[in-house]
Design an enzyme around this catalytic site. Sequence first.
Site, PDB file in Angstrom:
ATOM      1  CE  LYS A  22      -1.899   1.489   4.109  1.00 33.07           C
ATOM      2  NZ  LYS A  22      -1.481   2.758   4.331  1.00 33.07           N
ATOM      3  CG  ASN A  23       2.280   2.696   3.592  1.00 33.49           C
ATOM      4  OD1 ASN A  23       1.167   2.817   3.436  1.00 33.49           O
ATOM      5  ND2 ASN A  23       2.728   2.380   4.895  1.00 33.49           N
ATOM      6  CB  CYS A 118      -5.616  10.001  11.239  1.00 31.44           C
ATOM      7  SG  CYS A 118      -4.094   9.438  11.456  1.00 31.44           S
ATOM      8  NE  ARG A 123       0.215  10.516   9.987  1.00 31.25           N
ATOM      9  CZ  ARG A 123      -0.573   9.664   9.313  1.00 31.25           C
ATOM     10  NH1 ARG A 123      -1.752   9.098   9.783  1.00 31.25           N
ATOM     11  NH2 ARG A 123       0.159   9.082   8.377  1.00 31.25           N
ATOM     12  CG  LEU A 127       9.127  17.942   8.845  1.00 36.04           C
ATOM     13  CD1 LEU A 127       9.475  16.690   9.128  1.00 36.04           C
ATOM     14  CD2 LEU A 127      10.054  19.030   9.005  1.00 36.04           C
ATOM     15  CG  ASP A 307       3.275   1.691   9.400  1.00 36.63           C
ATOM     16  OD1 ASP A 307       3.417   1.816   8.162  1.00 36.63           O
ATOM     17  OD2 ASP A 307       2.717   2.456  10.247  1.00 36.63           O
ATOM     18  NE  ARG A 399      -7.526   4.381   5.437  1.00 36.26           N
ATOM     19  CZ  ARG A 399      -6.605   5.422   5.992  1.00 36.26           C
ATOM     20  NH1 ARG A 399      -7.173   5.871   7.116  1.00 36.26           N
ATOM     21  NH2 ARG A 399      -5.665   5.939   5.485  1.00 36.26           N
TER      22      ARG A 399
HETATM   23  C1  EPZ Z   1       3.842   7.272   6.061  1.00 30.94           C
HETATM   24  O1  EPZ Z   1       3.025   8.121   6.607  1.00 30.94           O
HETATM   25  C2  EPZ Z   1       3.113   5.724   5.984  1.00 30.94           C
HETATM   26  N1  EPZ Z   1       1.799   6.064   4.994  1.00 30.94           N
HETATM   27  C3  EPZ Z   1       2.685   5.255   7.390  1.00 30.94           C
HETATM   28  O2  EPZ Z   1       1.628   4.147   7.382  1.00 30.94           O
HETATM   29  C4  EPZ Z   1       3.795   5.257   8.404  1.00 30.94           C
HETATM   30  O3  EPZ Z   1       3.153   5.077   9.571  1.00 30.94           O
HETATM   31  C5  EPZ Z   1       4.662   6.420   8.403  1.00 30.94           C
HETATM   32  O4  EPZ Z   1       4.904   6.862   6.900  1.00 30.94           O
HETATM   33  C6  EPZ Z   1       5.812   6.131   9.028  1.00 30.94           C
HETATM   34  O5  EPZ Z   1       6.778   5.197   8.727  1.00 30.94           O
HETATM   35  C7  EPZ Z   1       2.033   6.119   3.835  1.00 30.94           C
HETATM   36  O6  EPZ Z   1       3.226   5.550   3.363  1.00 30.94           O
HETATM   37  C8  EPZ Z   1       0.790   6.278   2.949  1.00 30.94           C
HETATM   38  P1  EPZ Z   1       5.657  10.476   8.365  1.00 30.94           P
HETATM   39  P2  EPZ Z   1       3.533   9.665   6.665  1.00 30.94           P
HETATM   40  O7  EPZ Z   1       5.469  11.993   7.351  1.00 30.94           O
HETATM   41  O8  EPZ Z   1       4.283   9.875   5.345  1.00 30.94           O
HETATM   42  C9  EPZ Z   1       5.922  13.885  11.684  1.00 30.94           C
HETATM   43  C10 EPZ Z   1       0.020   2.748   7.775  1.00 30.94           C
HETATM   44  O9  EPZ Z   1      -0.278   2.204   8.742  1.00 30.94           O
HETATM   45  N2  EPZ Z   1       5.760  14.806  10.678  1.00 30.94           N
HETATM   46  O10 EPZ Z   1       7.069   9.928   7.955  1.00 30.94           O
HETATM   47  O11 EPZ Z   1       2.391  10.551   7.034  1.00 30.94           O
HETATM   48  C11 EPZ Z   1       4.556  12.977  11.895  1.00 30.94           C
HETATM   49  O12 EPZ Z   1       3.619  13.832  12.849  1.00 30.94           O
HETATM   50  C12 EPZ Z   1       0.268   4.287   7.623  1.00 30.94           C
HETATM   51  O13 EPZ Z   1      -0.055   2.103   6.620  1.00 30.94           O
HETATM   52  C13 EPZ Z   1       6.037  15.977  11.048  1.00 30.94           C
HETATM   53  O14 EPZ Z   1       6.245  16.243  12.062  1.00 30.94           O
HETATM   54  O15 EPZ Z   1       4.557   9.644   7.914  1.00 30.94           O
HETATM   55  C14 EPZ Z   1       4.704  11.678  12.370  1.00 30.94           C
HETATM   56  O16 EPZ Z   1       5.013  11.807  13.858  1.00 30.94           O
HETATM   57  C15 EPZ Z   1       0.100   4.909   9.063  1.00 30.94           C
HETATM   58  N3  EPZ Z   1       6.105  16.967  10.031  1.00 30.94           N
HETATM   59  C16 EPZ Z   1       6.172  11.506  11.908  1.00 30.94           C
HETATM   60  O17 EPZ Z   1       6.832  12.667  11.292  1.00 30.94           O
HETATM   61  C17 EPZ Z   1       5.914  16.650   8.714  1.00 30.94           C
HETATM   62  O18 EPZ Z   1       5.841  17.659   7.603  1.00 30.94           O
HETATM   63  C18 EPZ Z   1       6.091  10.372  10.867  1.00 30.94           C
HETATM   64  O19 EPZ Z   1       5.371  10.708   9.804  1.00 30.94           O
HETATM   65  C19 EPZ Z   1       5.673  15.199   8.210  1.00 30.94           C
HETATM   66  C20 EPZ Z   1       5.486  14.490   9.285  1.00 30.94           C
END
Ligand code: EPZ
Length: 430
Positions: A22-23, A118, A123, A127, A307, A399
Amino acid sequence: MDHLLIQGGVPLRGRVRVNGAKNACLPIIAAALLTGEPVIIEGVPDLLDVRTMIEVLESLGSAVDYEPDSGLLRVVSGDLLPAAPRADLVGRMRASFLVLGPLLALKKRVSLPLPGGCAIGTRPIDLHLKGLAAMGAEFSTVNGCVEGETAGLQGARIYLDFPSVGATENIMMAATLARGTTFLENAATEPEIVDLANCLNSMGAAVVGAGTTCIRIEGVAGLCGTRHQIIPDRIEAGTLLLAGVVTGGDVIVENALPDHLKPLRAKLAEAGVVVEEVGSTAMRAAANSRTAAVDLKTMPHPGFSTDLQPQFMTLMALSKGTGTVTETVFENRFHHVEGLTRMGAQIRVEGRQAIVRGQPFLTGAPLTASDLRGAAALLLAGLAAQGKTELNGMGHLWRGYSRLEERLVSLGARIEHISSETERAMQTGV
Ligand code: EPZ
């Protein structure tokens, strides 16, 4: 509401196949916006999130054909409409925000509803915006939408405060068409980032270093179409292996890359479960005795994936001894604790840490899932528990997992999917 009726206590045995990730496919579908030529993607799993991403692209004017049975998806993004996908779509799924980078690169302006937080956290997207601003974009937030524009993206040196997966993907996609070279440091290194980079390079991009913390992207004039196979879903593979372990069974997962499952294998070995490779694309986990308690800490890749944290906590709820789970990636990813506790688990949450005192057994209970991986954790707990579990909130599960219950039934699980129509008929006796 659709729900699952699970009769627990059956050890799962046999072979099951893992779907495409998915990711990986969600950002790659967004990347298809970067060219007007056909982009053909193989191994796309039939998920609610995939359907939503398809709707997002169609709302931007792309022609999308998807065959769920074969997993073949074909995108042709003609002359994109004004860069503003439907707000309800972006609000439904955070990954829709991955069209930001492509639209900014192509249209030089974008209007996207702020992705909602969510169940697992706020989220933020700071960045994403900071990186793209370094490339010459300007953003404002108007009526809950992010409005972005640029005279033309320029290559830049960007250092991410946190190795955000989404920010790495948005910046990488935008940089493929920027003028000059972009260096992205402290980048996310997940296998899904590598798959996206491989797909972009097959479209004529010049991305070097994906999978490491420093990615170099040399801007090119334009990208062409491609045909790309999505990598296997390491989170689904881990979920299925854990289903075998928590039920005391013996499960082989096919179409799983051992390299992508190293963190889980190491933690399972510490708990007393040997996960062996079966050829180059299959893994086997068999639980011969009750696992030992361990301490788990989620980290960005190559650390233990957040995850798989909920699903692993289900195993810890049944282990010998007391272990801790520290969730460092998301601020609120312990919703599954409430359901596990209803089943007899002994878990205490203190901030970002859960202390799990393993019990010899869990008992079935009526449960409601509130997020995707929490739903998977409760499903695994129902499979392992004594007695019957009714699991609601299946929309969360669907999902991210396609026909998971059917595949678990093929391993011997006793699961009944009660649709809302069936339930009404049962209640009215027709
Ligand atoms: C991706 O989400 C995945 N989703 C998530 O999978 C996964 O848990 C996550 O990466 C971490 O590995 C998809 O790829 C579609 P992040 P993403 O940006 O990109 C903070 C699942 O269950 N952050 O790496 O949204 C954020 O708050 C889902 O399949 C900022 O602070 O994750 C979080 O604490 C859930 N500012 C951390 O970084 C930003 O601009 C990780 O977020 C962006 C993120």
